[in-house]
Design a protein around this motif. Sequence first.
Motif, mmCIF file in Angstrom:
data_model
loop_
_atom_site.group_PDB
_atom_site.id
_atom_site.type_symbol
_atom_site.label_atom_id
_atom_site.label_comp_id
_atom_site.label_asym_id
_atom_site.label_seq_id
_atom_site.Cartn_x
_atom_site.Cartn_y
_atom_site.Cartn_z
ATOM 1 N N PHE A 1 0.820 -1.203 0.000
ATOM 2 C CA PHE A 1 0.000 0.000 0.000
ATOM 3 C C PHE A 1 0.852 1.250 0.000
ATOM 4 C CE2 PHE A 1 0.510 -1.196 4.454
ATOM 5 C CZ PHE A 1 0.883 -0.011 5.057
ATOM 6 N N THR B 1 -0.897 8.076 2.936
ATOM 7 C CA THR B 1 -0.786 9.522 3.090
ATOM 8 C C THR B 1 -1.453 9.890 4.409
ATOM 9 O OG1 THR B 1 -0.966 9.812 0.703
ATOM 10 C CG2 THR B 1 -1.326 11.749 2.054
ATOM 11 N N ILE C 1 -5.108 8.082 4.563
ATOM 12 C CA ILE C 1 -5.553 7.621 3.254
ATOM 13 C C ILE C 1 -4.568 6.556 2.791
ATOM 14 C CG2 ILE C 1 -6.028 8.251 0.859
ATOM 15 C CD1 ILE C 1 -6.452 11.137 1.911
ATOM 16 N N ALA C 2 -5.095 5.381 2.467
ATOM 17 C CA ALA C 2 -4.251 4.295 1.988
ATOM 18 C C ALA C 2 -4.763 3.829 0.628
ATOM 19 C CB ALA C 2 -4.256 3.126 2.968
ATOM 20 N N VAL C 3 -3.865 3.717 -0.315
ATOM 21 C CA VAL C 3 -4.176 3.120 -1.608
ATOM 22 C C VAL C 3 -3.590 1.711 -1.547
ATOM 23 C CG1 VAL C 3 -3.884 3.239 -4.096
ATOM 24 C CG2 VAL C 3 -4.067 5.352 -2.760
ATOM 25 N N TYR D 1 -6.505 -1.470 -7.592
ATOM 26 C CA TYR D 1 -6.215 -0.684 -6.396
ATOM 27 C C TYR D 1 -7.510 -0.153 -5.813
ATOM 28 C CZ TYR D 1 -1.694 -0.927 -8.620
ATOM 29 O OH TYR D 1 -0.560 -1.403 -9.212
ATOM 30 N N GLU D 2 -7.523 -0.001 -4.497
ATOM 31 C CA GLU D 2 -8.679 0.561 -3.808
ATOM 32 C C GLU D 2 -8.186 1.592 -2.799
ATOM 33 O OE1 GLU D 2 -12.582 -0.969 -1.348
ATOM 34 O OE2 GLU D 2 -11.494 -2.348 -2.651
ATOM 35 N N THR D 3 -8.923 2.684 -2.677
ATOM 36 C CA THR D 3 -8.554 3.743 -1.742
ATOM 37 C C THR D 3 -9.410 3.628 -0.491
ATOM 38 O OG1 THR D 3 -7.948 5.213 -3.555
ATOM 39 C CG2 THR D 3 -8.366 6.239 -1.427
ATOM 40 N N ARG E 1 -10.132 5.508 3.296
ATOM 41 C CA ARG E 1 -9.960 6.724 4.096
ATOM 42 C C ARG E 1 -10.476 6.443 5.484
ATOM 43 N NH1 ARG E 1 -11.352 8.201 -0.946
ATOM 44 N NH2 ARG E 1 -10.109 9.791 -1.967
#
Length: 71
Positions: free
Chosen positions: A44, A47, A54-56, A64-66, A68
Amino acid sequence: MASTEADRVSSNVSQEADNFNLIRRLTVLNARTDKQLFELVSAFLITLDSSRIIAVVETGPNEYETFRRLK
């Protein structure tokens, strides 16, 4: 300013992680209770800002999935 070998290694590892080439572990604890709020173990990119994480996350090949989460 000349960089040391340690600086170069740190930079290379950070770049590999940010390119989803390393599995990392993120554990978030409540600072008052020491209770674990959540844990993420995956490839991952993360940020942080003053109010959220926030993780991608790489969920599959080229997928990919974001996520929050409020702190």
